[in-house]
Design a protein around this motif. Structure first.
Motif, PDB file in Angstrom:
ATOM      1  N   THR A  30     -36.235  40.809 -26.556  1.00 59.82           N
ATOM      2  CA  THR A  30     -35.658  41.997 -25.941  1.00 59.82           C
ATOM      3  C   THR A  30     -35.090  42.908 -27.020  1.00 59.82           C
ATOM      4  O   THR A  30     -34.992  42.525 -28.195  1.00 59.82           O
ATOM      5  N   LEU A  31     -34.661  44.087 -26.611  1.00 60.02           N
ATOM      6  CA  LEU A  31     -33.995  44.983 -27.559  1.00 60.02           C
ATOM      7  C   LEU A  31     -32.703  44.355 -28.079  1.00 60.02           C
ATOM      8  O   LEU A  31     -32.320  44.560 -29.227  1.00 60.02           O
ATOM      9  N   GLU A  32     -32.055  43.573 -27.237  1.00 60.54           N
ATOM     10  CA  GLU A  32     -30.836  42.873 -27.656  1.00 60.54           C
ATOM     11  C   GLU A  32     -31.156  41.885 -28.782  1.00 60.54           C
ATOM     12  O   GLU A  32     -30.381  41.742 -29.728  1.00 60.54           O
ATOM     13  N   ASP A  33     -32.288  41.221 -28.692  1.00 57.40           N
ATOM     14  CA  ASP A  33     -32.714  40.306 -29.757  1.00 57.40           C
ATOM     15  C   ASP A  33     -32.984  41.074 -31.054  1.00 57.40           C
ATOM     16  O   ASP A  33     -32.640  40.607 -32.144  1.00 57.40           O
ATOM     17  N   VAL A  34     -33.602  42.232 -30.930  1.00 55.31           N
ATOM     18  CA  VAL A  34     -33.877  43.061 -32.108  1.00 55.31           C
ATOM     19  C   VAL A  34     -32.560  43.531 -32.716  1.00 55.31           C
ATOM     20  O   VAL A  34     -32.394  43.535 -33.944  1.00 55.31           O
ATOM     21  N   LYS A  35     -31.617  43.878 -31.867  1.00 56.52           N
ATOM     22  CA  LYS A  35     -30.293  44.286 -32.351  1.00 56.52           C
ATOM     23  C   LYS A  35     -29.664  43.145 -33.158  1.00 56.52           C
ATOM     24  O   LYS A  35     -29.057  43.369 -34.208  1.00 56.52           O
ATOM     25  N   GLU A  36     -29.807  41.917 -32.700  1.00 57.84           N
ATOM     26  CA  GLU A  36     -29.279  40.752 -33.434  1.00 57.84           C
ATOM     27  C   GLU A  36     -29.948  40.608 -34.795  1.00 57.84           C
ATOM     28  O   GLU A  36     -29.295  40.230 -35.764  1.00 57.84           O
ATOM     29  N   LEU A  37     -31.241  40.895 -34.867  1.00 57.05           N
ATOM     30  CA  LEU A  37     -31.924  40.870 -36.164  1.00 57.05           C
ATOM     31  C   LEU A  37     -31.279  41.864 -37.122  1.00 57.05           C
ATOM     32  O   LEU A  37     -31.059  41.560 -38.294  1.00 57.05           O
ATOM     33  N   VAL A  38     -30.975  43.050 -36.604  1.00 59.82           N
ATOM     34  CA  VAL A  38     -30.333  44.079 -37.429  1.00 59.82           C
ATOM     35  C   VAL A  38     -28.950  43.605 -37.871  1.00 59.82           C
ATOM     36  O   VAL A  38     -28.605  43.684 -39.050  1.00 59.82           O
ATOM     37  N   LEU A  39     -28.165  43.102 -36.927  1.00 62.70           N
ATOM     38  CA  LEU A  39     -26.808  42.656 -37.246  1.00 62.70           C
ATOM     39  C   LEU A  39     -26.809  41.504 -38.248  1.00 62.70           C
ATOM     40  O   LEU A  39     -25.886  41.379 -39.058  1.00 62.70           O
ATOM     41  N   ASN A  40     -27.841  40.673 -38.211  1.00 61.37           N
ATOM     42  CA  ASN A  40     -27.957  39.543 -39.141  1.00 61.37           C
ATOM     43  C   ASN A  40     -28.696  39.906 -40.421  1.00 61.37           C
ATOM     44  O   ASN A  40     -28.989  39.029 -41.231  1.00 61.37           O
ATOM     45  N   SER A  41     -29.021  41.186 -40.578  1.00 65.68           N
ATOM     46  CA  SER A  41     -29.729  41.696 -41.770  1.00 65.68           C
ATOM     47  C   SER A  41     -31.056  40.986 -42.008  1.00 65.68           C
ATOM     48  O   SER A  41     -31.457  40.753 -43.145  1.00 65.68           O
ATOM     49  N   GLU A  42     -31.730  40.621 -40.941  1.00 65.62           N
ATOM     50  CA  GLU A  42     -33.043  39.988 -41.052  1.00 65.62           C
ATOM     51  C   GLU A  42     -34.107  41.083 -41.080  1.00 65.62           C
ATOM     52  O   GLU A  42     -34.149  41.931 -40.199  1.00 65.62           O
ATOM     53  N   PRO A  43     -34.973  41.064 -42.098  1.00 59.13           N
ATOM     54  CA  PRO A  43     -36.008  42.099 -42.176  1.00 59.13           C
ATOM     55  C   PRO A  43     -37.062  41.908 -41.090  1.00 59.13           C
ATOM     56  O   PRO A  43     -37.498  40.782 -40.812  1.00 59.13           O
ATOM     57  N   PHE A  44     -37.446  43.009 -40.467  1.00 59.34           N
ATOM     58  CA  PHE A  44     -38.468  42.954 -39.422  1.00 59.34           C
ATOM     59  C   PHE A  44     -39.194  44.278 -39.379  1.00 59.34           C
ATOM     60  O   PHE A  44     -38.738  45.286 -39.929  1.00 59.34           O
ATOM     61  N   GLN A  45     -40.329  44.253 -38.708  1.00 61.76           N
ATOM     62  CA  GLN A  45     -41.109  45.462 -38.521  1.00 61.76           C
ATOM     63  C   GLN A  45     -41.733  45.385 -37.143  1.00 61.76           C
ATOM     64  O   GLN A  45     -42.200  44.318 -36.720  1.00 61.76           O
ATOM     65  N   VAL A  46     -41.732  46.501 -36.434  1.00 56.54           N
ATOM     66  CA  VAL A  46     -42.332  46.566 -35.105  1.00 56.54           C
ATOM     67  C   VAL A  46     -43.642  47.338 -35.231  1.00 56.54           C
ATOM     68  O   VAL A  46     -43.652  48.476 -35.712  1.00 56.54           O
ATOM     69  N   LEU A  47     -44.717  46.704 -34.811  1.00 61.27           N
ATOM     70  CA  LEU A  47     -46.037  47.320 -34.895  1.00 61.27           C
ATOM     71  C   LEU A  47     -46.637  47.454 -33.503  1.00 61.27           C
ATOM     72  O   LEU A  47     -46.461  46.577 -32.650  1.00 61.27           O
ATOM     73  N   ASP A  48     -47.362  48.552 -33.293  1.00 59.74           N
ATOM     74  CA  ASP A  48     -48.083  48.736 -32.041  1.00 59.74           C
ATOM     75  C   ASP A  48     -49.230  47.723 -32.015  1.00 59.74           C
ATOM     76  O   ASP A  48     -49.965  47.573 -32.992  1.00 59.74           O
ATOM     77  N   SER A  49     -49.375  47.016 -30.901  1.00 61.29           N
ATOM     78  CA  SER A  49     -50.364  45.937 -30.826  1.00 61.29           C
ATOM     79  C   SER A  49     -51.804  46.441 -30.929  1.00 61.29           C
ATOM     80  O   SER A  49     -52.674  45.729 -31.424  1.00 61.29           O
ATOM     81  N   LYS A  50     -52.081  47.664 -30.466  1.00 64.35           N
ATOM     82  CA  LYS A  50     -53.451  48.183 -30.494  1.00 64.35           C
ATOM     83  C   LYS A  50     -53.755  48.921 -31.790  1.00 64.35           C
ATOM     84  O   LYS A  50     -54.777  48.678 -32.425  1.00 64.35           O
TER      85      LYS A  50
END
Length: 175
Positions: A30-50
């Motif tokens: 969820t967006l809440e999970d993504v927010k936790e990634l940000v708060l924990n300084s975990e690097p991530f990238q969101v890509l469009d599946s298509k």
């Protein structure tokens, strides 16, 4: 030579149904999970599946929008948002982006120092800390008046004087 590896970037895929899929954990997030990634300084990238397009900024803006709307206090007032909009297309847009990044980094650095100072001040003014200090002082004074306790050495010298009145031992008689 051992080198530190940078943490792997977690890849989140956004599907047409607007769901986000964490490829490293094989589950939807969820967006809440993504927010936790940000708060924990975990690097991530969101890509469009298509298309494979990077949608990270869009997701981050969505999280900010939700935070602003939840009434937790606002960082981006109407005036700030209007001023930011005015910078788009301006020749200073690139510089403004760098300025904002550096300003926020400097603020975060000072924020940590201020927090540390506040913690030390709170520790000193903490009623429990003060009560513990007073209790320790009271115990020290109490111990000074306990029998056999040495305040200035008077109890020790009186103990020696009492020994001189005692019956002589075999060692004393050998003298």
């Amino acid at each position: 030579m051992v080198t530190e590896r940078e943490p792997e970037v977690r890849i989140l895929r956004k599907y047409t149904n607007r769901r986000l899929y964490d490829t490293s954990r094989s589950c939807y997030v969820t967006l809440e999970d993504v927010k936790e990634l940000v708060l924990n300084s975990e690097p991530f990238q969101v890509l469009d599946s298509k298309t494979g397009n990077d949608l990270t900024r869009n997701i981050l803006l969505q999280i900010i929008s939700e935070q602003e709307g939840e009434g937790h206090g606002t960082l981006l007032t109407n005036q700030v948002l209007q001023q930011l909009i005015r910078f788009y297309g301006d020749s200073m847009q690139g510089m403004m982006s760098q300025y904002l990044e550096q300003s926020i980094a400097a603020f975060l650095e000072h924020q940590e120092r201020i927090r540390e100072q506040m913690q030390s001040m709170i520790g000193a003014a903490n009623p429990l800390t003060m009560m513990n200090k007073i209790a320790d002082q009271n115990m020290a004074v109490w111990n000074m008046f306990q029998p056999g306790a040495s305040r200035t050495g008077a109890a020790d010298s009186s103990a020696k004087a009492d020994d001189s009145d005692a019956e002589p031992t075999e060692k004393d008689s050998d003298k």
